[in-house]
Design an enzyme around this catalytic site. Structure first.
Site, mmCIF file in Angstrom:
data_model
loop_
_atom_site.group_PDB
_atom_site.id
_atom_site.type_symbol
_atom_site.label_atom_id
_atom_site.label_comp_id
_atom_site.label_asym_id
_atom_site.label_seq_id
_atom_site.Cartn_x
_atom_site.Cartn_y
_atom_site.Cartn_z
ATOM 1 N N HIS A 536 -4.503 7.300 61.216
ATOM 2 C CA HIS A 536 -5.254 6.167 60.717
ATOM 3 C C HIS A 536 -6.966 6.286 61.200
ATOM 4 C CE1 HIS A 536 -1.290 3.766 60.595
ATOM 5 N NE2 HIS A 536 -1.426 4.826 59.730
ATOM 6 N N HIS A 579 -1.262 -0.270 58.685
ATOM 7 C CA HIS A 579 -1.394 0.960 58.352
ATOM 8 C C HIS A 579 -2.169 1.157 57.198
ATOM 9 C CE1 HIS A 579 2.281 2.509 60.603
ATOM 10 N NE2 HIS A 579 2.013 1.177 60.967
HETATM 11 C C1 LIG Z 1 1.196 12.313 58.557
HETATM 12 C C2 LIG Z 1 0.505 10.946 58.115
HETATM 13 C C3 LIG Z 1 1.327 9.919 58.003
HETATM 14 C C4 LIG Z 1 0.810 8.561 57.758
HETATM 15 N N1 LIG Z 1 1.803 7.736 57.295
HETATM 16 C C5 LIG Z 1 1.298 6.574 56.878
HETATM 17 C C6 LIG Z 1 2.040 5.181 56.390
HETATM 18 O O1 LIG Z 1 3.370 5.548 56.432
HETATM 19 N N2 LIG Z 1 1.453 4.463 55.848
HETATM 20 C C7 LIG Z 1 0.059 4.178 55.807
HETATM 21 O O2 LIG Z 1 -0.324 3.188 55.362
HETATM 22 N N3 LIG Z 1 -0.626 5.106 55.979
HETATM 23 C C8 LIG Z 1 -0.325 6.276 56.576
HETATM 24 N N4 LIG Z 1 -1.000 7.282 56.754
HETATM 25 C C9 LIG Z 1 -2.566 7.179 56.485
HETATM 26 C C10 LIG Z 1 -3.038 7.231 55.113
HETATM 27 O O3 LIG Z 1 -2.011 8.147 54.564
HETATM 28 C C11 LIG Z 1 -4.290 7.573 54.910
HETATM 29 O O4 LIG Z 1 -5.185 6.609 55.717
HETATM 30 C C12 LIG Z 1 -5.034 7.777 53.658
HETATM 31 O O5 LIG Z 1 -3.904 8.429 52.866
HETATM 32 C C13 LIG Z 1 -6.426 8.480 53.728
HETATM 33 O O6 LIG Z 1 -6.912 8.531 52.275
HETATM 34 P P1 LIG Z 1 -8.299 9.413 52.003
HETATM 35 O O7 LIG Z 1 -8.569 9.362 50.761
HETATM 36 O O8 LIG Z 1 -9.307 8.673 53.205
HETATM 37 O O9 LIG Z 1 -8.030 10.679 52.644
HETATM 38 P P2 LIG Z 1 -6.947 11.660 52.131
HETATM 39 O O10 LIG Z 1 -5.907 11.164 51.391
HETATM 40 O O11 LIG Z 1 -6.617 12.665 53.296
HETATM 41 O O12 LIG Z 1 -7.714 12.654 51.145
HETATM 42 C C14 LIG Z 1 -8.966 13.687 51.573
HETATM 43 C C15 LIG Z 1 -8.775 14.835 50.763
HETATM 44 O O13 LIG Z 1 -10.090 15.459 50.643
HETATM 45 C C16 LIG Z 1 -9.698 16.801 50.610
HETATM 46 N N5 LIG Z 1 -10.854 17.675 51.350
HETATM 47 C C17 LIG Z 1 -11.228 17.763 52.669
HETATM 48 N N6 LIG Z 1 -12.141 18.609 52.911
HETATM 49 C C18 LIG Z 1 -12.460 18.972 51.768
HETATM 50 C C19 LIG Z 1 -13.408 19.987 51.189
HETATM 51 N N7 LIG Z 1 -14.397 20.339 52.119
HETATM 52 N N8 LIG Z 1 -13.486 20.193 49.913
HETATM 53 C C20 LIG Z 1 -12.581 19.776 49.240
HETATM 54 N N9 LIG Z 1 -11.815 18.778 49.382
HETATM 55 C C21 LIG Z 1 -11.471 18.512 50.626
HETATM 56 C C22 LIG Z 1 -8.372 16.997 51.546
HETATM 57 O O14 LIG Z 1 -7.583 18.146 51.523
HETATM 58 C C23 LIG Z 1 -7.535 15.845 51.166
HETATM 59 O O15 LIG Z 1 -6.910 16.209 49.643
HETATM 60 C C24 LIG Z 1 -0.470 8.545 57.124
HETATM 61 C C25 LIG Z 1 -1.223 9.575 57.348
HETATM 62 C C26 LIG Z 1 -0.755 10.981 57.943
HETATM 63 C C27 LIG Z 1 -1.705 12.042 57.756
#
Ligand SMILES: Cc1cc2nc3c(=O)[nH]c(=O)nc-3n(C[C@H](O)[C@H](O)[C@H](O)COP(=O)(O)OP(=O)(O)OC[C@H]3O[C@@H](n4cnc5c(N)ncnc54)[C@H](O)[C@@H]3O)c2cc1C
Length: 602
Positions: A536, A579
């Site tokens: 997180h 979360h």
């Molecule tokens: C294993 C795991 C379990 C979790 N379990 C829970 C849960 O049960 N409940 C909950 O509420 N939260 C959970 N979380 C947290 C939650 O899923 C995340 O906080 C949320 O999905 C993050 O969203 P985001 O859009 O910030 O990043 P992300 O969803 O990670 O998206 C970032 C994206 O950018 C892409 N990217 C990165 N760098 C580049 C680049 N240079 N060029 C192109 N693309 C790139 C990545 O590949 C990725 O697809 C969990 C997270 C993980 C990893």
């Protein structure tokens, strides 16, 4: 649906979104509702559509270490945690972390969200948080007859929402889960019909009809993938934002994005905005590679400083968890995830799942409890006093902005904010002692949600494919450690209380930390080496006033730039007791409105 590289490379779109994860796909879907706008989205990972490893639930950690799903990053060795490096998996696939996460749908306390607004971010309090979360979610529920009925929200009945993300409850709940719930009640922790304080059954990003995970790809992208104004390119890793100078405003202007696809460099041009949605660990890396960040990080690497912004990659905050595991009493009929380690039983469960019967794949991590430290230990006041004195003594040493955050955190502690979490986990999930084949286990996980330590994430090379140095500074503030030691002692009491004693029955069956670990020193040592990330991480591109080490303003625009916004978890400046998935959907829905409104003004 899948664009060719020629449809992107060298072409111009109104918006270029970096990262097709949770926030990126949500935003792309909302912006492309306006057919007059063109949007290109670049995702580093593959599409992985219709993939059972993503769609089938209860496969916790099955994607870890697999290049086609996640980034395989780890922290730097942690000085205050026995010098250990900790594995930090994050999604690297269409859908990002929403594709590989543990599906739990939790909501933060109202006050935690209002605190974000208090830190200098008008419009980001609970009212708007809830409005945008509701825009994302759609609760559904199956009745006893198996038909879909309007669902229950965590706060009681309400008509089904219209949001695209289907949320429901796990369809199977084992007996021991109910006993865990009753035991916590017997220990004085109340039910929480209105979470987050107390114990409640957690909802999941799960579609009970198809029995599959719902995530940003299925909810937001696939239904609109046919739109002609939206182009989503996978296996495209962005290496930097192309920058120019805007003579009119004196700000830096993003004109496009440089990316690597199938080993070759390309550029896509942006006529309106470049939006960073690469997540808390990668978005700061891309800004730094582009010359936006701290001088002391960029100059030694020979990167010209285009915008000197000291907050980039700083203020990193994380949740950590650990767990106590016990062997389950022999002969109990309850199923736990442990049976999936046996290939025969795994095959049986998959067969049941594929024929739409209840199985472990229709269960989930269900029992959540959020409570203040005072619930767990009579030492809470002492720990608070010690921490408060230390913080007051060191106030002049903290970086800009941290003092205001600490004031709020101390106030939260004093008022009993429910920041310590218990999670009843249906199986073995603890360290360092391993499970034995053929046995079943229960684990009470526990997590700290308002940690005082602050870390950072910075590049150490100009290679866009290298990981940044990820340093959470775990336990630099020793309150973070001492409080977890106290919660461990509470959790250990559970086996002696009815009806949990019917599940375990024998204290000696504690596998981790194990009966030999008793003193505070031993427990602290165990906590240091047994914790894991709850994945997180946030704060690395904090939404704060610029003089408080902020990186983006309340419209999510990066300071010193005319047209770069950040839309992902990295913008949250102070951690929340929940979360983070729901928060990201809420941020992205909110951002879509901000951007659409800004277009009507130009
Ligand atoms: C294993 C795991 C379990 C979790 N379990 C829970 C849960 O049960 N409940 C909950 O509420 N939260 C959970 N979380 C947290 C939650 O899923 C995340 O906080 C949320 O999905 C993050 O969203 P985001 O859009 O910030 O990043 P992300 O969803 O990670 O998206 C970032 C994206 O950018 C892409 N990217 C990165 N760098 C580049 C680049 N240079 N060029 C192109 N693309 C790139 C990545 O590949 C990725 O697809 C969990 C997270 C993980 C990893």
């Amino acid at each position: 649906m899948k664009p060719s590289i020629d449809e992107i490379s060298g072409k111009t779109f109104d918006f270029v979104i970096i990262g097709g994860g949770t926030a990126g796909l949500t935003l792309a879907s909302r912006l492309s509702e306006d057919p007059s706008l063109t949007i290109a989205l670049l995702e580093a990972g593959p599409a992985n559509l219709d993939d059972p490893l993503i769609l089938r639930t209860s496969q916790y950690g099955a994607h870890f270490g697999k290049e086609g799903y996640e980034w395989g990053q780890s922290t730097t060795p942690q000085v205050h945690a026995n010098g250990k490096s900790f594995y930090w998996p994050r999604g690297r696939t269409l859908g990002g972390s929403s594709a590989i996460n543990f599906l739990c749908w939790t909501k933060p306390p109202l006050q935690d969200i209002d605190d974000i607004e208090r830190l200098g971010n008008p419009g980001w309090g609970w009212e708007s948080y809830e409005k945008y979360l509701k825009r994302a979610e759609r609760f559904v529920h199956l009745g006893d007859d198996g038909q879909l009925v309007p669902g229950l929200t965590a706060n009681g009945p309400r008509p089904p929402e219209q949001g695209p993300l289907v949320i429901s409850y796990p369809q199977t709940l084992e007996n021991f889960e109910k006993k865990a719930y009753q035991t916590l009640k017997n220990l004085g922790i109340p039910d929480a019909p209105a979470p987050p304080a107390g114990t409640y059954a957690c909802a999941h990003t799960f579609d009970p009809i198809s029995q599959t995970r719902t995530y940003s790809t299925t909810a937001y992208y696939l239904p609109v993938a046919h739109r002609k104004n939206l182009r989503v390119l996978v296996s495209a890793t962005v290496s930097k934002i192309v920058l120019n100078h805007d003579a009119e405003s004196g700000n830096v202007l993003a004109t496009g994005v440089e990316f690597i696809h199938e080993g070759k460099k390309h550029i896509v041009h942006a006529s309106k905005e470049v939006i960073l949605s690469a997540g808390s660990l990668k978005s700061p890396q891309i800004l730094e590679l582009s010359g936006i960040g701290r001088k002391d990080v960029l100059e030694p690497l020979g990167i010209p400083v285009v915008v000197d912004l000291p907050g980039v990659g700083e203020n990193l905050q994380e949740h950590v968890f650990t767990g106590v595991s016990w062997e389950m009493r022999e002969g109990l009929p309850d199923l736990t995830l442990d049976i999936l380690r046996d290939p025969e039983q795994l095959a049986q469960q998959i067969k049941a799942y594929e024929s739409k019967q209840p199985s472990l794949f229709t269960s989930g991590i269900s029992g959540f409890t959020f409570q203040p430290l005072t619930t767990y230990t009579p030492r809470a006041q002492d720990l608070y006093d010690e921490l408060s004195t230390k913080i007051t003594e060191n106030m002049d040493k903290y970086p800009p902005g941290l003092r205001e955050q600490y004031d709020i955190q101390l106030e939260r502690l004093e008022k009993g904010a429910p920041a310590f979490e218990l999670i009843s986990f249906p199986g073995f999930f603890s360290y360092p002692n391993p499970p034995e084949a053929g046995k079943k286990y229960v684990t009470m996980l526990f997590a700290s949600n308002h940690m005082f330590s602050r870390g950072n994430a910075h590049i150490t090379s100009t290679d866009p494919l290298a990981s940044a140095a990820l340093d959470p500074h775990y336990f630099e503030q020793d309150f973070d450690l001492k409080s977890l030691v106290e919660v461990t002692k509470f959790v250990r009491k559970i086996v002696g209380v009815k009806p949990y004693d019917e599940i375990v029955g024998d204290v000696a069956k504690e596998i981790n930390p194990g009966p030999g670990i008793q003193s505070d020193e031993q427990l602290a040592d165990w906590v240091k080496s047994s914790i894991g990330s709850t994945y997180h991480t946030l704060g690395t591109l904090s939404m704060l006033p610029k003089d408080k080490n902020g990186v983006v303003d309340p419209t999510l625009k990066v300071y010193g730039t005319k047209n770069i916004r950040v839309v992902d978890l990295s913008i949250i400046p102070l951690h929340i007791a929940a979360h983070t998935l729901g928060t990201v959907y809420s941020i992205a829905e909110h951002a879509a409105d901000i951007i659409k409104e800004s277009l009507t003004r130009t």
